[in-house]
Design an enzyme around this catalytic site. Structure first.
Site, PDB file in Angstrom:
ATOM      1  CG  HIS A  34     151.697  80.288 -64.877  1.00 45.31           C
ATOM      2  ND1 HIS A  34     150.678  81.455 -64.943  1.00 45.31           N
ATOM      3  CD2 HIS A  34     151.777  80.066 -66.278  1.00 45.31           C
ATOM      4  CE1 HIS A  34     150.559  81.858 -66.273  1.00 45.31           C
ATOM      5  NE2 HIS A  34     151.374  81.575 -67.129  1.00 45.31           N
ATOM      6  CB  CYS A  67     146.688  82.290 -63.420  1.00 49.60           C
ATOM      7  SG  CYS A  67     144.962  82.324 -63.655  1.00 49.60           S
TER       8      CYS A  67
END
Lengths: 330, 330
Positions: free
Chosen positions: B228, B259
């Site tokens: 990420h 997330c």
């Protein structure tokens, strides 16, 4: 719930073969602000530079003595340096300033600045568009600037722009960049800042350029790297530079700035993203990440838009919370 | 004036010691969309998957057979796979789908899917929060899923989340991640996707984790990396993975997703940013960058906000121009 920001800093896991320490050359106040259309008040600029120094950034390029007609944002260069002298004393004289030509150097000399930078181009078209002279003519323009600087005991950094690709000419050959860099060093510059002005570099290209300089006798101790995050490649490119032994990297707090010739909102490598990576790699940098992020958030407020830096945005929520809350992960 | 977009693709300069080819595992339709609050119409989802396949992405994870109460966005999983069957024929059965548990596997089996994925956690707290069971219990939950899959000739990928840091537990020790991964492989999973769920990994940590798996007898051929971009590190981390020999990388078109436990707008590594780097490094990937960028731009239109991907934004202007204009650099 606690967020990722509660972690605060990445886990330190050094990687083999990288330098132990690097120097971050902060360009936010000059390169970051020069493309801002709305003029930032002098007091805000002075506070910006001061806060960046307080955050531990070892070098902060403060402004440019460019003609106000070209960059109205920096028309207050002399006033800013005077204000910084009032705030910082003699230390303000060590802040690098960009001098595009002889006239710019006159202004820097009058203030007693001890570090200047010139801004060259690796390509013909960008020299014409940005320097308003040809590729060849730029060296004639810079020669007296460097010569007079050295005579006055002033250190000169030379930016080389369009080192990887040029929006008009496309990919730029390694030998052209090396040729431009070698000539600027030959004039007397102490360091080259190799700029990926439109952000098209990838990691192998970075390695190849550093090796090409090495083959021409220019070691990594004379090189700095200046990346833009246009295609998201800046940090990956820094990693290639680290692996090749480069220890000076330009960055801009909050990712401010960017090339007006590249049509993208994404600008300079953000100081926060760079510090996050160096921190994780256990490479010494001397910078207080939270202080830089707080400075970027403060400047974003003045500019009226959020920072483009991923790390700056991720860290921002933690800055708004009381310290005890942030620490408890609450 | 032409912009950087006229360059189109980066100059190819391979770097030594990297793989010759990689597999991009596209997670946009599942991992990217699952956090979207406004439900995306089935036809748009089907078109998204189809366009990504048409762009050359070799693997596109299509959806998740999670309980609709947990992820309302993916409540149409069965209908989507049926629609994709109508569009793609038998090829739709090869698109991986996430199955959180036995019940999810039942639904996937009923449709004849040949590739499923389970979603594990390296930490106790995330297992409790995301899987609604403890760390230890997850293996008991996954065991029959994997066993039944293998008995049916179905391949199982296992995600391992929170491999680098956890928002509640902080940094995660290498040995905990290796222990979780080894157990999932022991159940019969063919590949681990090591997830930096909150984006805190840096390059040395990536290298160390891959080495720790190697010391436990798990080679890079069994590993995929899932990064990420929360702190801007995703591509730098991919580079560390490439250097360690990993050849499968998860990415999400346009950087969709992220997330929900990390408070940042920045999500998954963008497929475009990854393809740009691979293209520059001369590493084969099989993906048409312009087609992915056009797909992201189209999806961004449906979602009502611009893509967070730097490369997607930089490439967007070129997509709006007639091809001849883009080629001439005009």
């Amino acid at each position: 719930m606690s967020g990722a920001d509660a972690v605060g800093l990445p886990m330190r896991v050094p990687a083999a073969g990288l330098p132990e320490a690097v120097t971050i050359y902060e360009v936010g106040p000059r390169d970051g602000l020069q493309n801002e259309k709305a003029v930032v008040p002098l007091a805000v600029k002075a506070e910006f530079v001061t806060r960046l120094l307080d955050a531990g950034l070892p070098i902060v390029e403060a402004t440019s003595f460019v003609h106000p007609r070209w960059v109205p944002q920096l028309a207050d260069a002399a006033e800013l340096m005077t204000e910084l002298g009032d705030r910082l004393g003699d230390r303000a004289r060590d802040l690098p300033v960009l001098v595009p030509n002889d006239r710019g150097l006159d202004r820097a000399l009058a203030l007693g600045q001890r570090h200047v930078a010139v801004f060259g181009s690796a390509t013909e078209t960008f020299a014409q568009r940005n320097l308003n002279c040809g590729y060849e003519e730029q060296f004639a323009m810079f020669a007296p600037v460097v010569e007079r600087s050295l005579a006055a005991g002033i250190d000169v950094r030379a930016y080389v722009s369009m080192c990887f690709g040029d929006p008009w000419e496309g990919p730029v050959a390694l030998e052209r960049v090396v040729a431009a860099g070698v000539r600027l060093l030959g004039l007397g510059a102490s360091q080259l800042s190799l700029g990926d002005t439109i952000g098209v570099a990838t990691a192998g290209h970075v390695t190849a350029l550093i090796e090409a300089f090495g083959a021409a006798g220019v070691g990594v101790d004379r090189l700095a790297l200046h990346f833009h995050d246009t295609y998201g490649q800046a940090l990956a490119n820094v990693q290639a530079g680290l692996r090749a032994g480069v220890t000076t990297f330009d960055a801009s707090a909050g990712g401010l700035g960017g090339c007006p010739y590249a049509r993208s909102a994404t600008g300079n490598l953000a100081t926060e993203d760079l510090v996050w990576m160096l921190e994780g790699l256990g490479i010494a940098h001397g910078v207080d990440l939270a202080a830089v992020a707080a400075t970027s958030a403060w400047m974003a407020g003045h500019l009226g838009r959020p920072s483009p830096s991923a790390a700056a945005r991720a860290l921002a929520p933690a800055l708004d919370r009381p310290a005890d809350q942030a620490e408890s992960g609450g």
